[in-house]
Design a protein around this motif. Structure first.
Motif, PDB file in Angstrom:
ATOM      1  N   THR A   1      10.479 -54.734   5.182  1.00  0.00           N
ATOM      2  CA  THR A   1       9.720 -53.718   5.906  1.00  0.00           C
ATOM      3  C   THR A   1       9.867 -53.986   7.396  1.00  0.00           C
ATOM      4  O   THR A   1       9.689 -55.121   7.841  1.00  0.00           O
ATOM      5  CB  THR A   1       8.239 -53.761   5.502  1.00  0.00           C
ATOM      6  OG1 THR A   1       8.129 -53.680   4.077  1.00  0.00           O
ATOM      7  CG2 THR A   1       7.479 -52.611   6.130  1.00  0.00           C
ATOM      8  N   ASN A   2      10.178 -52.937   8.152  1.00  0.00           N
ATOM      9  CA  ASN A   2      10.463 -53.119   9.575  1.00  0.00           C
ATOM     10  C   ASN A   2       9.689 -52.105  10.411  1.00  0.00           C
ATOM     11  O   ASN A   2       9.541 -50.948  10.026  1.00  0.00           O
ATOM     12  CB  ASN A   2      11.970 -52.965   9.830  1.00  0.00           C
ATOM     13  CG  ASN A   2      12.301 -52.790  11.301  1.00  0.00           C
ATOM     14  OD1 ASN A   2      12.469 -51.671  11.766  1.00  0.00           O
ATOM     15  ND2 ASN A   2      12.398 -53.879  12.032  1.00  0.00           N
ATOM     16  N   ALA A   3       9.182 -52.572  11.547  1.00  0.00           N
ATOM     17  CA  ALA A   3       8.545 -51.679  12.519  1.00  0.00           C
ATOM     18  C   ALA A   3       8.973 -52.118  13.915  1.00  0.00           C
ATOM     19  O   ALA A   3       9.008 -53.314  14.214  1.00  0.00           O
ATOM     20  CB  ALA A   3       7.032 -51.723  12.389  1.00  0.00           C
ATOM     21  N   GLU A   4       9.310 -51.134  14.769  1.00  0.00           N
ATOM     22  CA  GLU A   4       9.768 -51.432  16.129  1.00  0.00           C
ATOM     23  C   GLU A   4       9.116 -50.472  17.118  1.00  0.00           C
ATOM     24  O   GLU A   4       8.823 -49.316  16.775  1.00  0.00           O
ATOM     25  CB  GLU A   4      11.287 -51.294  16.234  1.00  0.00           C
ATOM     26  CG  GLU A   4      12.080 -52.249  15.371  1.00  0.00           C
ATOM     27  CD  GLU A   4      13.574 -52.063  15.543  1.00  0.00           C
ATOM     28  OE1 GLU A   4      14.016 -51.795  16.687  1.00  0.00           O
ATOM     29  OE2 GLU A   4      14.298 -52.162  14.545  1.00  0.00           O
ATOM     30  N   PHE A   5       8.933 -50.963  18.328  1.00  0.00           N
ATOM     31  CA  PHE A   5       8.370 -50.143  19.385  1.00  0.00           C
ATOM     32  C   PHE A   5       8.899 -50.644  20.720  1.00  0.00           C
ATOM     33  O   PHE A   5       9.048 -51.858  20.924  1.00  0.00           O
ATOM     34  CB  PHE A   5       6.838 -50.228  19.363  1.00  0.00           C
ATOM     35  CG  PHE A   5       6.170 -49.553  20.529  1.00  0.00           C
ATOM     36  CD1 PHE A   5       5.915 -48.192  20.514  1.00  0.00           C
ATOM     37  CD2 PHE A   5       5.796 -50.281  21.654  1.00  0.00           C
ATOM     38  CE1 PHE A   5       5.297 -47.566  21.586  1.00  0.00           C
ATOM     39  CE2 PHE A   5       5.173 -49.667  22.735  1.00  0.00           C
ATOM     40  CZ  PHE A   5       4.929 -48.305  22.701  1.00  0.00           C
TER      41      PHE A   5
ATOM     42  N   ASN B   1       9.929 -45.460  18.862  1.00  0.00           N
ATOM     43  CA  ASN B   1       9.395 -46.219  17.730  1.00  0.00           C
ATOM     44  C   ASN B   1      10.251 -45.952  16.503  1.00  0.00           C
ATOM     45  O   ASN B   1      10.911 -44.918  16.387  1.00  0.00           O
ATOM     46  CB  ASN B   1       7.924 -45.898  17.463  1.00  0.00           C
ATOM     47  CG  ASN B   1       7.647 -44.434  17.218  1.00  0.00           C
ATOM     48  OD1 ASN B   1       7.074 -43.771  18.061  1.00  0.00           O
ATOM     49  ND2 ASN B   1       8.069 -43.917  16.071  1.00  0.00           N
ATOM     50  N   LYS B   2      10.223 -46.909  15.610  1.00  0.00           N
ATOM     51  CA  LYS B   2      11.074 -46.829  14.427  1.00  0.00           C
ATOM     52  C   LYS B   2      10.425 -47.611  13.290  1.00  0.00           C
ATOM     53  O   LYS B   2       9.820 -48.668  13.507  1.00  0.00           O
ATOM     54  CB  LYS B   2      12.462 -47.419  14.721  1.00  0.00           C
ATOM     55  CG  LYS B   2      13.375 -47.511  13.493  1.00  0.00           C
ATOM     56  CD  LYS B   2      14.535 -48.429  13.752  1.00  0.00           C
ATOM     57  CE  LYS B   2      15.237 -48.780  12.450  1.00  0.00           C
ATOM     58  NZ  LYS B   2      16.304 -49.775  12.637  1.00  0.00           N
ATOM     59  N   PHE B   3      10.576 -47.070  12.059  1.00  0.00           N
ATOM     60  CA  PHE B   3      10.049 -47.721  10.866  1.00  0.00           C
ATOM     61  C   PHE B   3      11.128 -47.652   9.787  1.00  0.00           C
ATOM     62  O   PHE B   3      11.872 -46.669   9.696  1.00  0.00           O
ATOM     63  CB  PHE B   3       8.779 -47.030  10.375  1.00  0.00           C
ATOM     64  CG  PHE B   3       7.741 -46.843  11.446  1.00  0.00           C
ATOM     65  CD1 PHE B   3       6.866 -47.853  11.759  1.00  0.00           C
ATOM     66  CD2 PHE B   3       7.674 -45.648  12.156  1.00  0.00           C
ATOM     67  CE1 PHE B   3       5.913 -47.687  12.754  1.00  0.00           C
ATOM     68  CE2 PHE B   3       6.729 -45.459  13.148  1.00  0.00           C
ATOM     69  CZ  PHE B   3       5.843 -46.495  13.453  1.00  0.00           C
ATOM     70  N   SER B   4      11.199 -48.694   8.965  1.00  0.00           N
ATOM     71  CA  SER B   4      12.193 -48.667   7.892  1.00  0.00           C
ATOM     72  C   SER B   4      11.736 -49.495   6.712  1.00  0.00           C
ATOM     73  O   SER B   4      10.972 -50.463   6.855  1.00  0.00           O
ATOM     74  CB  SER B   4      13.557 -49.181   8.394  1.00  0.00           C
ATOM     75  OG  SER B   4      13.478 -50.533   8.761  1.00  0.00           O
TER      76      SER B   4
ATOM     77  N   SER C   1      19.417 -50.363  -0.259  1.00  0.00           N
ATOM     78  CA  SER C   1      19.084 -48.955  -0.089  1.00  0.00           C
ATOM     79  C   SER C   1      17.987 -48.882   0.961  1.00  0.00           C
ATOM     80  O   SER C   1      17.214 -49.832   1.126  1.00  0.00           O
ATOM     81  CB  SER C   1      18.617 -48.333  -1.406  1.00  0.00           C
ATOM     82  OG  SER C   1      17.453 -48.995  -1.883  1.00  0.00           O
ATOM     83  N   PHE C   2      17.889 -47.768   1.686  1.00  0.00           N
ATOM     84  CA  PHE C   2      16.966 -47.747   2.807  1.00  0.00           C
ATOM     85  C   PHE C   2      16.339 -46.374   3.003  1.00  0.00           C
ATOM     86  O   PHE C   2      16.889 -45.337   2.612  1.00  0.00           O
ATOM     87  CB  PHE C   2      17.669 -48.163   4.104  1.00  0.00           C
ATOM     88  CG  PHE C   2      18.786 -47.246   4.548  1.00  0.00           C
ATOM     89  CD1 PHE C   2      18.513 -46.130   5.328  1.00  0.00           C
ATOM     90  CD2 PHE C   2      20.099 -47.507   4.183  1.00  0.00           C
ATOM     91  CE1 PHE C   2      19.535 -45.271   5.734  1.00  0.00           C
ATOM     92  CE2 PHE C   2      21.130 -46.661   4.586  1.00  0.00           C
ATOM     93  CZ  PHE C   2      20.843 -45.544   5.369  1.00  0.00           C
ATOM     94  N   LEU C   3      15.155 -46.408   3.600  1.00  0.00           N
ATOM     95  CA  LEU C   3      14.473 -45.239   4.156  1.00  0.00           C
ATOM     96  C   LEU C   3      14.143 -45.585   5.599  1.00  0.00           C
ATOM     97  O   LEU C   3      13.593 -46.663   5.867  1.00  0.00           O
ATOM     98  CB  LEU C   3      13.183 -44.924   3.392  1.00  0.00           C
ATOM     99  CG  LEU C   3      13.297 -44.548   1.914  1.00  0.00           C
ATOM    100  CD1 LEU C   3      11.907 -44.470   1.289  1.00  0.00           C
ATOM    101  CD2 LEU C   3      14.012 -43.203   1.763  1.00  0.00           C
ATOM    102  N   GLU C   4      14.473 -44.683   6.520  1.00  0.00           N
ATOM    103  CA  GLU C   4      14.211 -44.960   7.932  1.00  0.00           C
ATOM    104  C   GLU C   4      13.641 -43.722   8.611  1.00  0.00           C
ATOM    105  O   GLU C   4      13.890 -42.591   8.184  1.00  0.00           O
ATOM    106  CB  GLU C   4      15.495 -45.394   8.652  1.00  0.00           C
ATOM    107  CG  GLU C   4      15.964 -46.768   8.270  1.00  0.00           C
ATOM    108  CD  GLU C   4      17.091 -47.292   9.140  1.00  0.00           C
ATOM    109  OE1 GLU C   4      17.127 -48.507   9.347  1.00  0.00           O
ATOM    110  OE2 GLU C   4      17.930 -46.487   9.586  1.00  0.00           O
ATOM    111  N   ALA C   5      12.879 -43.983   9.667  1.00  0.00           N
ATOM    112  CA  ALA C   5      12.352 -42.890  10.483  1.00  0.00           C
ATOM    113  C   ALA C   5      12.100 -43.419  11.889  1.00  0.00           C
ATOM    114  O   ALA C   5      11.629 -44.544  12.061  1.00  0.00           O
ATOM    115  CB  ALA C   5      11.057 -42.335   9.881  1.00  0.00           C
ATOM    116  N   GLY C   6      12.428 -42.626  12.885  1.00  0.00           N
ATOM    117  CA  GLY C   6      12.217 -43.060  14.256  1.00  0.00           C
ATOM    118  C   GLY C   6      12.572 -41.953  15.240  1.00  0.00           C
ATOM    119  O   GLY C   6      13.095 -40.895  14.863  1.00  0.00           O
ATOM    120  N   ASN C   7      12.317 -42.218  16.523  1.00  0.00           N
ATOM    121  CA  ASN C   7      12.646 -41.234  17.545  1.00  0.00           C
ATOM    122  C   ASN C   7      12.509 -41.872  18.916  1.00  0.00           C
ATOM    123  O   ASN C   7      11.863 -42.918  19.064  1.00  0.00           O
ATOM    124  CB  ASN C   7      11.735 -40.009  17.445  1.00  0.00           C
ATOM    125  CG  ASN C   7      12.408 -38.744  17.951  1.00  0.00           C
ATOM    126  OD1 ASN C   7      13.492 -38.796  18.541  1.00  0.00           O
ATOM    127  ND2 ASN C   7      11.771 -37.603  17.720  1.00  0.00           N
TER     128      ASN C   7
END
Length: 889
Positions: free
Chosen positions: A727-731, A798-801, A820-826
């Motif tokens: 689990t990943n979170a970035e800012f 920000n980004k989450f995966s 396998s992955f799910l990602e979301a960010g902008n």
């Protein structure tokens, strides 16, 4: 029978099969040699001679020597000497037949002949019915080496091993046939042919339960972790029948009852019903018994810890539903080396020889009382701590990472932590780091610990070429992560470079017609050798040349015009003990010179002059992931960094507000004129305003001032077996002290694509978000000079995966895992536009290969569900392919 033997021996004048006949007597009468009539008490002779016949590959004298018989020695015939010789030769398993004759008797002298038949030796092995890459494993596992003697037991053992091997994999109908044939190219040798017919895997058509009322069929089926019936949608846990797994699952089924208070539950019977060659049914009959509850739980024998301290760890209260599995785990949880249980409580504080046993002392009606009986033993200290297997890495590099020292109290937790620290070095195969507890002495209270290591490659080479940016791009990278600087002038240490002191030295060169990048990095993880203080020094130089297109559409490079970054940075990072010893605090100081020479391609606001950036970075990180650095199974990694430059504008008297207003006025006028002026007057005005804008922008950003905050967190959760959820979170946020100056054009965030930032001009952060083209989620703006829509980079993102990983192999030569992955960010232009829920989404699959010599390689196939940041885009991004080289793990 005795008369037959007498007549046979008396009338024989030629070669007599003495041993064989005597063996027949033993078989039919049960008598010993000494009991046979005519040799009833045995007769003493002198051995006059011994010959050996039937030999093909062995030397006659060697066989004679091995028998132990010597010409001239007294010998009794029949007697124990002959029996012992024959038995000894049979035990060698080198001969398929051994017979002893007497050929002549002259007075007291007897002449013997030893006739043997040699077993054939194995020449070649051919295996049919399996994949070619599996043949070598079969030969090694069954020890079918060339030259090995072929025996009936060898053939039988090989056949049984292979049949059992495939039955364990679900091939219950597996058949193995083995034949041998003479090899005409060598003396007394045979070729072996193994024919494997695995057949289809036997599947479980149905599983039925009988006798269950308290737990449903669904609940019981779920408790069978590895034994599942066929379903069309089942793809992760297969429905094949494997006997060993099934037996384990029957125990798990009983545990499912024990977890819910049914202590007396048991499996009365389990029936295997063969439906056809490929399908079976399972029928399991259970007896549930009554439900129980915990009564009084008393601790007996404890002096080191109070009842209250032990009760807090045990966490079980009177009146709770009986849970035998929980009780066992709270006493000793073998599934987790760092579990919070009573056994680890003692073993982490020096009591290696302690033992803890829960005992039922009474069961009245539905309540069970327990005593937790504790034998604490003597406090244990480490006597010797050693390491083996480190052929390249120096001992001091290993010992400084160990949490176990001679004289310390024994601590299981310190051993587990030492394994993690050694795995994180990257010099050893983390899967094969083995602590061996040696010489335990309960009376003296001492124990030794030896760490067995297997070296893995710690150096990497990057040599690649490709086309991009208008021509061929060549890259040469050398990275030595176990470097030894002190031996750099020691010629004998070059193998091929000085190694063993745990330092990092990396050199990278990248060049094409349009740009050049040089970088050099050096890191010492233990500055001074006493404390874990990491020193890092980095030098870099980047050059980008201006390009134009000639009348044929080819790129023309102008090396007199361009842009360059020269940078140097130095840093210190120290491990700290608070809040815990996984934390590291780092400090670094860096300087970058941005130099422009008639270069304006839209990336920056000016094309001539220079900018200076002097910055300080403070970092706080916590890393507990492990045990392997390449494929962590558990733990987490958090990193928070804050980068600051001095607030120059607060100390000067420059009118940045006036400069900003003038820039806004010029920009507005340039937009009014447009990128293609209509007449000569507007052309002259446009050129003059462009030059003026460029000078103002250079003055505005002569000394860069900004602050940059970044956060990144990774969590690793081991779901089942080695299936890991990451689990990943970035800012990230780039801010300015003075609104009149605004955000600097450097150090920005570019989101989208593979995340590779090998060639970056301006200190930018390249953020991976698969399923979209590189940097395609980065905001656009309109260049007032060119009128083009250009990516300037975001000031906030920000980004989450979520990423599921499963290893295909974790061998030292190559670690491979699928994901396998799910990602979301902008990314966003400024904080006013920031919306943490306005995310670009993607999903996909990928593969990673880590080879010590080449680093990480990979490929991802991602599907972007949304549009990118380009104003002209419409519809989803769709499928994108990303190649990964040297990315973080």
């Amino acid at each position: 029978m005795e008369k037959l033997a007498n007549n046979f021996i008396k009338n024989t004048k030629h070669t007599t099969r003495l041993y064989l006949k005597l063996l027949l007597l033993l078989l039919f009468t049960g008598q010993s040699f000494a009991q046979v009539t005519s040799f009833e008490n045995g007769k003493d002779y002198i051995l006059g001679g011994l010959s050996v016949t039937g030999l093909q590959s062995y030397n006659e004298q060697t066989v004679k020597t091995y028998t132990g018989l010597r010409v001239g020695q007294p010998i009794t015939v029949p007697g124990d000497e002959i029996s012992a010789v024959i038995k000894k030769l049979w035990s060698l398993e080198l001969f398929s037949n051994v017979e002893m004759y007497y050929t002549n008797i002259e007075g007291d002298n007897i002449f013997l002949e030893l006739n043997i038949t040699e077993r054939p030796t194995l020449a070649n092995v051919t295996v049919y019915g399996v994949k070619k890459r599996k043949v070598e494993d079969i030969i090694n596992d069954t020890d079918l080496k060339k030259g090995k003697k072929i025996t009936e037991s060898l053939i039988a053992n090989t056949k049984n091993y292979l049949q059992n091997k495939y039955k364990k994999q679900g091939y219950l109908n597996a058949k193995v046939n083995i034949v041998t044939a003479a090899d005409t190219s060598a003396t007394n040798s045979e070729n072996m042919v193994i024919n494997v017919k695995k057949g289809d895997k036997v599947k479980i058509r149905s599983i039925t339960f009988e006798g269950n009322e308290k737990l449903s069929n669904k609940r019981l089926a779920k408790s069978l972790k590895k034994t599942k019936k066929k379903k069309f949608y089942r793809f992760w846990k297969k429905s094949k029948y494997i006997e060993g797994d099934y037996k384990e699952d029957l125990s798990s089924l009983v545990d499912a009852y024990a977890e819910r208070g049914y202590r007396d539950a048991r499996v009365l019977s389990d029936t295997f019903i063969k439906v056809d060659e490929n399908n079976i049914d399972l029928k399991i009959k259970v007896e549930e018994g009554n439900k129980y509850y915990f009564g009084n739980i008393n601790f007996v024998g404890n002096s080191v810890y109070t009842d209250r301290e032990l009760g807090r760890i045990l966490g079980i209260r009177k009146g709770q539903t009986y849970n035998g599995v929980l009780l066992k785990e709270r006493v000793q949880d073998d599934s987790k080396p760092d579990a919070v249980d009573l056994t680890n409580l003692y073993q982490n504080n020096g009591y290696l020889f302690s033992s803890i046993n829960p005992v039922e002392v009474s069961a009245v009606n539905d309540t069970i009382d327990f005593e937790i009986r504790i034998i604490e033993g003597k406090e244990t200290f480490l006597d010797h701590v050693t390491v083996v297997g480190n052929d390249k890495t120096n001992d001091h590099v290993i010992f400084r990472e160990l949490r176990t020292r001679p004289g310390q109290k024994y601590s299981k937790d310190n051993i587990v932590r030492s394994i993690r620290e050694l795995g994180q070095l990257g010099f050893f195969d983390a899967e094969q780091i083995t602590p061996d507890i040696q010489n335990p002495d309960p009376n003296a209270g001492t124990v030794d610990v030896q760490y067995s290591l297997v070296e893995s490659g710690s150096s990497q080479i990057e040599l690649q070429g490709g086309f991009g940016g208008g021509g061929f791009i060549g890259t040469l990278g050398l990275s030595f992560s176990n470097f030894s600087l002190k031996n750099i002038f020691n010629g004998e240490a070059y193998k091929p470079v000085p190694m063993g002191d745990g330092q990092t030295f990396a050199l990278r060169l990248q060049a094409s017609r349009t740009f050049r990048v040089y970088s050099l990095n050096f890191a010492e993880p233990w500055l001074g050798g006493k404390k874990p203080v990491r020193f890092n020094l980095s030098l870099s130089r980047t050059q980008q040349f201006a390009t134009n297109f000639d009348n044929r559409g080819r790129i023309d490079v102008d090396r007199d015009r361009g842009f360059a970054i020269t940078g140097i940075s130095a840093g210190l990072a120290k491990r700290v003990q608070w809040p815990d010893d996984f934390f590291t605090i780092s400090h670094s100081l860096s300087y970058q010179l941005y130099d422009f020479n008639d270069f304006n391609n839209g990336l920056f606001n000016f094309g001539n002059g220079s900018s200076n950036s002097l910055s300080y970075t403070l970092g706080i990180s916590r890393s507990s992931q492990g045990p392997s650095r390449i494929f962590p199974l558990s733990g987490s990694n958090f990193e928070l960094t804050a980068k600051f430059t001095p607030p120059y504008s607060l100390f000067g008297n420059k009118d940045f507000r006036g400069i900003r207003d003038e820039i806004d006025e010029i920009t507005e006028r340039l937009f009014e004129i447009g990128a293609t002026p209509a007449n000569i007057e507007e052309q002259l005005e446009f050129a003059e305003l462009s030059d003026q804008l460029e000078r103002l922008e250079e003055e505005r950003f002569k000394l860069l001032e900004f602050y940059k905050i970044k956060f990144r967190g990774d969590w690793y959760t081991n779901l089942v077996d080695k299936l890991v959820l990451r689990t990943n979170a970035e800012f990230g946020f780039l801010g300015s002290y003075n609104n009149d100056i605004g955000a600097v054009p450097f150090e920005r965030f570019f989101v989208g694509g593979d995340g590779l930032g090998n060639f970056t001009l301006d200190g930018r952060d390249v953020i991976q978000l698969r399923g979209y083209e590189n940097s395609s989620l980065t905001p656009f703006s309109t260049n007032p000079v060119t009128g083009n829509q250009e990516r300037d980079g975001g000031t906030i993102y920000n980004k989450f995966s979520l990423e599921l990983r499963y290893p295909l192999t974790l061998k030292p030569s190559a670690s491979i895992y699928a994901l396998s992955f799910l990602e979301a960010g902008n990314a966003f232009n400024n904080f006013n536009e920031y919306n943490p829920f306005e995310l670009k989404r993607s999903a996909g699959v990928g593969l990673r290969i880590f080879m010590p010599a080449f680093g990480l390689l990979g490929i991802d196939f991602g599907y972007g569900f949304d549009t990118d940041a380009n104003p002209n885009s419409s519809g989803p991004s769709g499928w994108q392919t990303h190649f990964i080289i040297g990315q973080q793990f």
